[in-house]
Design a protein around this motif. Structure first.
Motif, PDB file in Angstrom:
ATOM      1  N   LEU A   1      20.332   6.512  30.479  1.00  0.00           N
ATOM      2  CA  LEU A   1      21.768   6.448  30.729  1.00  0.00           C
ATOM      3  C   LEU A   1      22.023   6.615  32.218  1.00  0.00           C
TER       4      LEU A   1
ATOM      5  N   ILE B   1      27.401   7.555  33.254  1.00  0.00           N
ATOM      6  CA  ILE B   1      28.292   7.368  32.114  1.00  0.00           C
ATOM      7  C   ILE B   1      29.570   8.183  32.314  1.00  0.00           C
TER       8      ILE B   1
ATOM      9  N   LYS C   1      22.380   4.727  22.768  1.00  0.00           N
ATOM     10  CA  LYS C   1      23.351   5.330  21.853  1.00  0.00           C
ATOM     11  C   LYS C   1      22.880   6.695  21.340  1.00  0.00           C
TER      12      LYS C   1
ATOM     13  N   LEU D   1      28.070   0.002  25.402  1.00  0.00           N
ATOM     14  CA  LEU D   1      27.042   0.754  26.097  1.00  0.00           C
ATOM     15  C   LEU D   1      25.750  -0.056  26.190  1.00  0.00           C
TER      16      LEU D   1
ATOM     17  N   ILE E   1      28.247   2.264  30.796  1.00  0.00           N
ATOM     18  CA  ILE E   1      29.424   1.796  30.072  1.00  0.00           C
ATOM     19  C   ILE E   1      29.953   0.544  30.765  1.00  0.00           C
TER      20      ILE E   1
END
Length: 248
Positions: A21, A24, A44, A215, A219
């Motif tokens: 990630l 975010i 996720k 996602l 994002i």
């Protein structure tokens, strides 16, 4: 003004040398019904673990119900229903009522006695998902869709303010998917439970959602469902690196 239940600010996370990630920023307000869209490997599961407190961000900040996640004590305010169909042991010797009642441990504590109104709470949770008449039935005798409703009741019995569902239609026949989404919409509107619906199959997401977040490590879109509908198919395909069918 609606209160934010989840606020992620520039959150990043990586496993060893693999970044999952990146930067975010996500805000979920009370009453939202958010569909979190992403293919396998998009991050996720990691995002959910960060919200649930199972992981801590490498950088950035997470606030839950207006409080820094590191100091947040009311985990019972967040209900979670995972993908269960492929892993659930259908021979497990428990009734529907017993399965749902086990969800009270999150509210009372694992080694504390259940509240005196436990049976009443279980009945209302089952009624909320249309399964009160199955209370005495063995959980293994139910269909995949019925079992998933029971697991949602198990999350609801602790009376959460936010419910997170991780691909909840896995194992439910296509004919029953819309009825399942009707139930979620009822919980969202009538019981004012904020919801995050996690899915990678964007073709079957119900029109009942209010917001969409796309996602893929970061994002790419977060906003109202109506605004998402105006985005071109080419743009969505570019976010995921291959063709993805839009919500219809």
């Amino acid at each position: 003004m609606k209160k934010p239940l989840i606020e992620m600010k520039n959150v990043s996370f990586q496993y060893e040398y693999t970044q999952v990630l990146k930067n975010i920023s996500l805000r979920v307000e009370e009453g939202d019904f958010l569909a979190l869209l992403g293919q396998n490997g998009s991050g996720k599961s990691t995002l959910l673990k960060l919200i649930l407190g199972l992981l801590k961000p490498m950088t950035g900040e997470i606030e839950l119900f207006g409080e820094n996640a590191n100091h947040f004590k009311h985990r019972e305010w967040i209900g979670y229903v995972s993908q269960k169909s492929n892993a659930f042991n259908s021979g497990f010797p428990a009734t529907v009522q017993e399965v749902v009642k086990s969800g009270l441990a999150k509210k009372t504590g694992l080694f504390k006695s259940l509240p005196k109104n436990a049976d009443e709470l279980v009945y209302h949770a089952l009624a909320d998902v249309g399964m009160e008449s199955f209370a005495k039935r063995n959980i293994g005798q139910l269909s995949g869709g019925q079992q998933q409703r029971v697991f949602i009741a198990r999350a609801l019995v602790a009376q959460p303010k936010l419910l997170i569902l991780d691909e909840p239609t896995v194992g439910i026949d296509h004919e029953n998917v819309q009825a399942f989404y009707d139930m979620l919409a009822h919980l969202n509107v009538q019981h004012q439970i904020t919801m995050i619906l996690v899915t990678h199959d964007v073709d079957i997401v119900s029109d009942r959602i209010s917001h969409v977040a796309c996602l893929n490590q970061t994002i790419h879109f977060h906003g109202y469902k109506n605004d998402f509908d105006t985005i071109s198919q080419e743009q969505i395909d570019a976010w995921y690196g291959h063709s993805v069918r839009k919500i219809h």
